[in-house]
Design a protein around this motif. Structure first.
Motif, PDB file in Angstrom:
ATOM      1  N   VAL A 158       0.869  -1.181   0.000  1.00 21.54           N
ATOM      2  CA  VAL A 158       0.000   0.000   0.000  1.00 21.54           C
ATOM      3  C   VAL A 158       0.904   1.228   0.000  1.00 21.54           C
ATOM      4  CG1 VAL A 158      -1.777   1.296   1.219  1.00 21.54           C
ATOM      5  CG2 VAL A 158      -1.825  -1.199   1.249  1.00 21.54           C
ATOM      6  N   HIS A 180       1.243   5.610  -0.359  1.00 23.00           N
ATOM      7  CA  HIS A 180       0.568   6.885  -0.149  1.00 23.00           C
ATOM      8  C   HIS A 180       1.202   7.883  -1.118  1.00 23.00           C
ATOM      9  CE1 HIS A 180      -0.842   4.932   3.526  1.00 23.00           C
ATOM     10  NE2 HIS A 180       0.420   4.609   3.750  1.00 23.00           N
ATOM     11  N   PRO A 186       6.793   3.505   1.780  1.00 16.37           N
ATOM     12  CA  PRO A 186       5.441   3.582   1.199  1.00 16.37           C
ATOM     13  C   PRO A 186       4.979   4.991   0.863  1.00 16.37           C
ATOM     14  CG  PRO A 186       5.299   3.264   3.561  1.00 16.37           C
ATOM     15  CD  PRO A 186       6.755   3.191   3.219  1.00 16.37           C
ATOM     16  N   HIS A 187       5.660   6.012   1.372  1.00 12.60           N
ATOM     17  CA  HIS A 187       5.243   7.391   1.131  1.00 12.60           C
ATOM     18  C   HIS A 187       6.019   7.953  -0.061  1.00 12.60           C
ATOM     19  CE1 HIS A 187       2.881   7.742   4.855  1.00 12.60           C
ATOM     20  NE2 HIS A 187       3.808   6.969   5.390  1.00 12.60           N
ATOM     21  N   ASP A 201      -7.769   0.876  -5.843  1.00 10.83           N
ATOM     22  CA  ASP A 201      -8.047   1.939  -4.887  1.00 10.83           C
ATOM     23  C   ASP A 201      -8.252   1.353  -3.492  1.00 10.83           C
ATOM     24  OD1 ASP A 201     -10.578   0.826  -4.900  1.00 10.83           O
ATOM     25  OD2 ASP A 201     -11.478   2.387  -6.145  1.00 10.83           O
ATOM     26  N   ALA A 202      -8.540   2.226  -2.540  1.00  8.63           N
ATOM     27  CA  ALA A 202      -8.684   1.766  -1.154  1.00  8.63           C
ATOM     28  C   ALA A 202      -9.852   0.804  -0.977  1.00  8.63           C
ATOM     29  CB  ALA A 202      -8.855   2.976  -0.227  1.00  8.63           C
ATOM     30  N   HIS A 205      -3.512  10.158  -2.805  1.00  8.42           N
ATOM     31  CA  HIS A 205      -4.290   8.928  -2.862  1.00  8.42           C
ATOM     32  C   HIS A 205      -3.554   7.803  -2.145  1.00  8.42           C
ATOM     33  CE1 HIS A 205      -6.940  10.812  -5.768  1.00  8.42           C
ATOM     34  NE2 HIS A 205      -5.921  11.045  -6.562  1.00  8.42           N
ATOM     35  N   ASP A 206      -4.331   6.938  -1.503  1.00  8.23           N
ATOM     36  CA  ASP A 206      -3.808   5.680  -0.971  1.00  8.23           C
ATOM     37  C   ASP A 206      -4.116   4.600  -1.996  1.00  8.23           C
ATOM     38  OD1 ASP A 206      -2.969   6.943   1.294  1.00  8.23           O
ATOM     39  OD2 ASP A 206      -4.678   6.332   2.522  1.00  8.23           O
TER      40      ASP A 206
END
Length: 482
Positions: free
Chosen positions: A10, A12, A65-66, A100-101, A151-152
């Motif tokens: 996941v 970000h 992840p960022h 998407d989430a 967006h995640d």
């Protein structure tokens, strides 16, 4: 140090914000009124995912992840525009699926060089030089830069292979791929030796195709048992599935037919998100370990029953390499047929969809929580609100003019809005005060009752009556004289 394989992460993704515009006045000796010269702010950078064949895992995103792109720079005086923020390109493996989430697929990235903008950067704000006009020669304000998108996203790697090897743990899948291709997977005689997918390239005559050895399958995998879905999603793209059956197993309660039944049951229960039922795809059965005498006897016994189900059967030995050539060409034939059945890719077409003549670019909706409130939704009005400095009264006035020209006040009046009712645009709520003729008309109870005219009517009633008498008097005198 052994590299770690990661096929689901996941991230970000945050794009860069646009730079603010500059409100500046040109200052030069002997030119006290040099005019506005504020530059525009730079655009924010995008976050872009790019397929790279040299990347085989999502490991980098597991630890980082960022992902944030650079923001645009602010404009400056002397008509100097701010620099644009640099795009951030993230390399992903071929076959990465973006969700998407909520788990809905956004895009399937296949093919080296394929690009996808995960988050778009914000627009830079206009400086006062760009905002000047005949009606507003020296604006004392500038527009703010827009924030970038954030967006995640879920990244899943799904192997890109023409053929997938299915089978229970220690069925000999890794050994089979090592002799069919040049792949060198880890091989041992204990369950779940293969914990990550292995890809190999096979050449059979003029055909070249890829084959995937994925983690072992156990009953209940379609519900997540064992390696479960980590296994099944890696065969979603395969054109042909190969059941690799261990004919030399000593586990109680297992035999080739029961193994095939278990594999078929898991395929039937699993629903691929990329489309196409796995149970409907071509399948072959490989009876492995024919170098063991007991295994050969068992294979000869069950082969007729398997063929009666309509499944081609191949007896092979990864030790002596018996039957591998026939298997390789059989897989090539099925894969070539699948490739030939696929439709030819259409030429890229550019589709132009002009805006409808009755499309105002925004909508007016009533607030469900407040019967007197309204929401104005639309890309343009919401962007204008985000770019407005509400600490500057001139900037607020400019926003009001833009909304009026767009027809927002007319739409509010038509929806039943009255002066003072709360109106929300882009997260900002204000009390509506009409300023255009269409908006002011809302304040009129009936024709001719505009409150702004009431005072004039009261004060000037006597004067108008006297003027009327004065206009008629000379006319009557003239008539009498005649």
């Amino acid at each position: 140090m052994v590299s770690r394989f990661v096929d689901r992460v996941v991230i970000h993704a945050a794009a860069g914000a646009g730079g603010n515009g500059c409100a500046s006045v040109h200052r030069e000796k002997y030119k006290p009124l040099g005019g506005p010269d504020g530059g525009n702010g730079g655009n924010g950078g995008d976050v872009v995912l790019v397929v790279d064949n040299n990347v085989h895992t999502l490991l980098d995103f597991h630890f980082r992840p960022h992902a944030s792109a650079l923001s645009g720079k602010q404009g400056a005086g002397s008509n100097r525009d701010g620099a644009n923020g640099e795009d951030l390109e993230l390399k992903v493996p071929d076959g990465t699926v973006i969700l998407d989430a909520a788990g809905e697929i956004i895009v399937d990235l296949v093919g080296h060089g394929t690009r996808f903008v995960a988050a778009r950067g914000g627009r830079g704000g206009l400086g006062n030089a760009a905002l000047s006009s005949k009606a507003r020669r020296a604006p004392g304000f500038a527009l703010l830069g827009e924030p970038g998108e954030a967006h995640d996203l879920v990244l899943e790697l799904r192997s890109v292979a023409d053929a997938g090897l299915l089978g229970f743990p220690s069925a000999g899948k890794s050994s089979l791929i090592s002799v069919l291709s040049s792949a060198k997977p880890k091989i041992a005689d204990y369950p779940f030796t293969t914990l990550v997918p292995n890809l190999g390239v096979v050449t059979a005559g003029e055909s070249v195709y890829t084959i995937a050895d994925v983690p072992g399958l156990v009953p209940g995998a379609s519900e997540g048992k064992g390696l479960g879905l980590d296994f099944l999603r890696h065969i979603e793209r395969c054109a042909v599935l190969v059941h690799v059956i261990d004919c030399a197993t000593y586990e109680p309660g297992r035999d080739p037919l029961s193994d095939i039944d278990a594999l078929e049951a898991e395929l039937a229960r699993y629903t691929p998100s990329l489309g196409g039922e796995l149970a409907a795809r071509p399948r072959l059965v490989v009876l492995n370990k024919m170098d063991v005498p007991e295994a050969r006897e068992l294979a000869d016994l069950v082969k007729p029953d398997i063929e009666a189900r309509g499944l081609p059967v191949f007896q092979v030995s990864t030790v002596t390499r018996a039957g591998l050539r026939e298997l390789g060409f059989a897989l090539a034939k099925v894969i070539e047929e699948d490739r030939a059945s696929r439709p030819e890719p259409e030429a890229t077409r550019i589709v132009l969809r002009p805006t409808a003549v009755d499309d105002a670019g925004f909508t007016v909706e009533r607030d469900p929580d407040d019967e007197t409130g309204f929401f104005v939704r639309g890309e343009r009005p919401e962007r204008w609100v985000r770019q407005t400095d509400f600490n500057n009264s001139e900037a607020v006035g400019y926003l009001g003019d833009r909304l009026a020209r767009l027809g927002v006040e007319e739409a509010l009046a038509g929806a039943g809005a009255v002066p003072g009712c709360p109106v929300t645009i882009g997260g900002v709520t204000f009390d509506w005060e009409p300023s255009t003729p269409a908006g002011v008309a809302v304040m009129m109870h009936n024709r001719g009752s505009d409150p702004r005219l009431d005072r004039v009517e009261r004060i000037g009633a006597a004067e108008r009556k006297a003027a009327k008498v004065a206009r008629r008097a000379p006319h009557e005198d003239d008539f009498d004289d005649e």
